[in-house]
Design a protein around this motif. Structure first.
Motif, PDB file in Angstrom:
ATOM      1  N   ARG A  64       0.893  -1.165   0.000  1.00  0.00           N
ATOM      2  CA  ARG A  64       0.000   0.000   0.000  1.00  0.00           C
ATOM      3  C   ARG A  64       0.919   1.200   0.000  1.00  0.00           C
ATOM      4  NH1 ARG A  64      -5.573   1.319   0.471  1.00  0.00           N
ATOM      5  NH2 ARG A  64      -5.698  -0.828  -0.235  1.00  0.00           N
ATOM      6  N   GLY A  65       0.752   2.080  -0.985  1.00  0.00           N
ATOM      7  CA  GLY A  65       1.588   3.252  -1.123  1.00  0.00           C
ATOM      8  C   GLY A  65       2.642   2.993  -2.174  1.00  0.00           C
ATOM      9  N   PRO A  66       3.468   3.916  -2.549  1.00  0.00           N
ATOM     10  CA  PRO A  66       3.721   5.208  -1.945  1.00  0.00           C
ATOM     11  C   PRO A  66       2.766   6.309  -2.381  1.00  0.00           C
ATOM     12  CG  PRO A  66       5.269   4.884  -3.706  1.00  0.00           C
ATOM     13  CD  PRO A  66       4.407   3.654  -3.635  1.00  0.00           C
ATOM     14  N   ARG A  68      -1.070   8.310  -2.745  1.00  0.00           N
ATOM     15  CA  ARG A  68      -2.020   8.817  -1.744  1.00  0.00           C
ATOM     16  C   ARG A  68      -3.081   7.762  -1.470  1.00  0.00           C
ATOM     17  NH1 ARG A  68      -0.294  13.461  -0.227  1.00  0.00           N
ATOM     18  NH2 ARG A  68       0.451  14.986  -1.719  1.00  0.00           N
ATOM     19  N   TRP A  69      -3.368   7.543  -0.204  1.00  0.00           N
ATOM     20  CA  TRP A  69      -4.433   6.640   0.217  1.00  0.00           C
ATOM     21  C   TRP A  69      -4.919   7.064   1.580  1.00  0.00           C
ATOM     22  CZ3 TRP A  69      -2.996   3.157   4.302  1.00  0.00           C
ATOM     23  CH2 TRP A  69      -1.616   3.064   4.554  1.00  0.00           C
ATOM     24  N   ASP A  87       3.702   1.971   2.885  1.00  0.00           N
ATOM     25  CA  ASP A  87       4.430   3.220   2.695  1.00  0.00           C
ATOM     26  C   ASP A  87       3.493   4.396   2.990  1.00  0.00           C
ATOM     27  OD1 ASP A  87       5.818   5.460   1.783  1.00  0.00           O
ATOM     28  OD2 ASP A  87       6.719   4.368   0.118  1.00  0.00           O
ATOM     29  N   ARG A  90       3.377   9.463   1.409  1.00  0.00           N
ATOM     30  CA  ARG A  90       2.591  10.412   0.612  1.00  0.00           C
ATOM     31  C   ARG A  90       1.165  10.605   1.135  1.00  0.00           C
ATOM     32  NH1 ARG A  90       5.281  12.901  -3.612  1.00  0.00           N
ATOM     33  NH2 ARG A  90       6.849  11.543  -4.482  1.00  0.00           N
ATOM     34  N   VAL A  91       0.861  10.077   2.293  1.00  0.00           N
ATOM     35  CA  VAL A  91      -0.506  10.165   2.802  1.00  0.00           C
ATOM     36  C   VAL A  91      -0.713  11.460   3.582  1.00  0.00           C
ATOM     37  CG1 VAL A  91      -0.744   7.669   2.947  1.00  0.00           C
ATOM     38  CG2 VAL A  91      -0.045   8.929   4.962  1.00  0.00           C
TER      39      VAL A  91
END
Length: 175
Positions: A64-66, A68-69, A87, A90-91
């Protein structure tokens, strides 16, 4: 500004404090300046933050990532045979704390957090694969704490800040 108004309506801050913080919010130029204004207030919880995110490495791995989530309040990662990478770099996370259960199993779990975030790994059982905590305790106000629990299993669990390659990638593509 909505968080500040809600806090005043709930009696968490008085009207003078509300006026002062709203004025500062209107003149703020960065997210960091805004974060300071609400760091002492409870964060609103979305319905998505109530449902845990479960990642299973299986045979081929999971990540999951990098990008946006939306970060839920609870993440469960099972390394399996293929491993798992989480990761968070970037969230945009509005939670003050994120509970992460990591089970290294065969191939392990790697968790990457931004430099401003901190981790509490005291709830981890290192297992045979161990726990490698390469984070610093330099947590900025308004940023999340990752509360890590679970077991290293045979593959181990690593929690760290971005490495050189990841930093170059973040720097070359800031969005």
């Amino acid at each position: 500004m909505e968080q500040l108004r809600d806090a005043a309506a709930e009696g968490r801050i008085d009207l003078d404090e509300l006026d002062s913080r709203l004025e500062q919010a209107l003149t703020s130029k960065t997210h960091a300046e805004l974060a300071v204004l609400t760091h002492d207030l409870p964060r609103p919880h979305s319905s998505a933050s109530q449902v845990p995110l479960v990642l299973k490495g299986g045979m081929f791995g999971a990540s999951r990532g990098p990008g946006r989530w939306e970060v839920p309040g609870h993440v469960i990662a099972h390394g399996g045979v293929g491993g798992v990478k989480l990761d968070f770099t970037r969230v945009e996370c509005r939670l003050t704390e994120v509970a992460v259960e990591a089970y290294g199993e065969t191939s392990g779990v790697t968790i990457v957090i931004p430099d401003a975030w901190a981790a509490d790994t005291s709830g981890m059982d290192p297992g045979a694969g161990g726990l490698k905590d390469e984070t610093t305790s330099d947590r900025l106000p308004g940023t999340p704490l990752i509360r890590l629990t679970g077991s290293g299993g045979a593959g181990g669990v690593v929690i760290r800040h971005p490495n050189r390659r990841e930093r170059r990638k973040l720097h070359s593509n800031p969005t």
